[in-house]
Design a protein around this motif. Sequence first.
Motif, short mmCIF file in Angstrom:
data_model
loop_
_atom_site.label_atom_id
_atom_site.label_comp_id
_atom_site.label_asym_id
_atom_site.label_seq_id
_atom_site.Cartn_x
_atom_site.Cartn_y
_atom_site.Cartn_z
N THR A 207 0.84 -1.19 0.00
CA THR A 207 0.00 0.00 0.00
C THR A 207 0.88 1.25 0.00
OG1 THR A 207 -1.72 -1.16 1.23
CG2 THR A 207 -1.82 1.24 1.21
N ILE A 208 0.63 2.13 -0.95
CA ILE A 208 1.40 3.37 -1.05
C ILE A 208 0.47 4.56 -0.87
CG2 ILE A 208 3.14 2.35 -2.56
CD1 ILE A 208 1.76 3.82 -4.90
N MET A 209 1.06 5.67 -0.50
CA MET A 209 0.30 6.91 -0.37
C MET A 209 0.56 7.78 -1.58
SD MET A 209 -1.78 8.65 1.45
CE MET A 209 -2.46 10.29 1.25
N ILE A 210 -0.51 8.32 -2.15
CA ILE A 210 -0.40 9.24 -3.28
C ILE A 210 -0.82 10.62 -2.78
CG2 ILE A 210 -1.09 9.70 -5.65
CD1 ILE A 210 -1.90 6.77 -5.87
N PRO A 211 0.13 11.43 -2.32
CA PRO A 211 -0.22 12.75 -1.79
C PRO A 211 -0.91 13.60 -2.86
CG PRO A 211 2.04 12.17 -1.22
CD PRO A 211 1.58 11.18 -2.24
N ASN A 212 -1.95 14.29 -2.43
CA ASN A 212 -2.74 15.18 -3.30
C ASN A 212 -3.43 14.43 -4.44
OD1 ASN A 212 -1.86 17.49 -1.81
ND2 ASN A 212 0.06 17.46 -2.97
N GLY A 213 -3.41 13.09 -4.39
CA GLY A 213 -4.12 12.32 -5.41
C GLY A 213 -5.63 12.36 -5.19
N GLN A 214 -6.36 12.09 -6.24
CA GLN A 214 -7.83 12.07 -6.16
C GLN A 214 -8.39 11.18 -7.25
OE1 GLN A 214 -9.64 15.88 -7.51
NE2 GLN A 214 -7.53 16.64 -7.66
N ARG A 215 -9.56 10.68 -6.98
CA ARG A 215 -10.24 9.86 -7.99
C ARG A 215 -11.68 10.34 -8.13
NH1 ARG A 215 -13.30 6.09 -5.24
NH2 ARG A 215 -12.61 5.43 -3.15
N GLU A 216 -12.45 9.64 -8.93
CA GLU A 216 -13.82 10.05 -9.21
C GLU A 216 -14.63 10.11 -7.91
OE1 GLU A 216 -14.99 11.15 -11.99
OE2 GLU A 216 -13.10 10.82 -13.05
N MET A 217 -15.43 11.16 -7.79
CA MET A 217 -16.23 11.38 -6.59
C MET A 217 -17.65 10.89 -6.82
SD MET A 217 -14.24 12.87 -4.37
CE MET A 217 -15.48 13.56 -3.29
N ARG A 218 -18.25 10.44 -5.72
CA ARG A 218 -19.67 10.11 -5.73
C ARG A 218 -20.42 11.17 -4.94
NH1 ARG A 218 -20.23 3.56 -4.70
NH2 ARG A 218 -18.97 2.88 -6.47
N SER A 219 -21.66 11.43 -5.33
CA SER A 219 -22.46 12.42 -4.61
C SER A 219 -22.88 11.83 -3.28
CB SER A 219 -23.68 12.82 -5.44
OG SER A 219 -24.47 11.68 -5.73
N TRP A 220 -22.70 12.58 -2.22
CA TRP A 220 -23.06 12.13 -0.89
C TRP A 220 -24.37 12.76 -0.46
CZ3 TRP A 220 -17.60 13.66 1.18
CH2 TRP A 220 -16.65 12.77 0.63
N VAL A 221 -25.19 11.94 0.10
CA VAL A 221 -26.46 12.42 0.63
C VAL A 221 -26.43 12.17 2.12
CG1 VAL A 221 -28.98 12.23 0.61
CG2 VAL A 221 -27.68 11.89 -1.51
#
Length: 225
Positions: A207-221
């Motif tokens: 397991t590695i850390m990707i600083p400032n990484g992001q992936r597709e977001m889901r809408s939260w309710v």
Amino acid sequence: MIHKLTSSSSPVPETPVREVSSHLGVTYWLSWIPAVLMVAWLGYVALLKVGVVEAARTNLDRQVELAKVLPANAQSEAQLPELAFTQPVSVSRVTELDTLVPSRPRTEPQKYVVQAGDSVFSIAKQFNLKPETVLWANYNLLNDNPNMLSIGQELLIPAVDGVLYEPKPGEAIEDVAKKFKATPEDIISWPANKIDVADPKLVAGQTIMIPNGQREMRSWVVPTI
């Protein structure tokens, strides 16, 4: 006819004996001036030497007299006055059970057990992170759904905002960085990833850390009560 010869030559002037004698007398006495000055200088130097010798003798005599006055033990070791306290003096130190450890930036993820009243947003705020960082790091438990949080769950909290990711076999750093909108340098330079800078490679299953990484977001309710 015999003429009588008479001397017609003029008389020879007498030599000025007195003037010559006076001149010789002055010269004689002037010749003695350098000798007199030399004798005076030698006498002055002799007096200086005598004065220095006398001063040295006086100093030595004083030291001898002082040595006679002082006791024998005072000559070898100086005696100090006894130290007396008017009241007992002591230094007390309170024992501290908690040791203060200097705070250092955290690089490794840490575990957190969900408590009653917790939410993804409150947990993220507690660790100064974004809520999506907490969700991305615990996809196997929350499935990107903050409503799936329950008491007693053990969450993995990253040190900084980004994505925790487990590389697949043969996956390159450039591909992972592009996938999560980061740079290869961010992944390589993160200390907890322990990637060799000279030969940067990813290890499958690590397991590695990707600083400032992001992936597709889901809408939260967020449900309201």
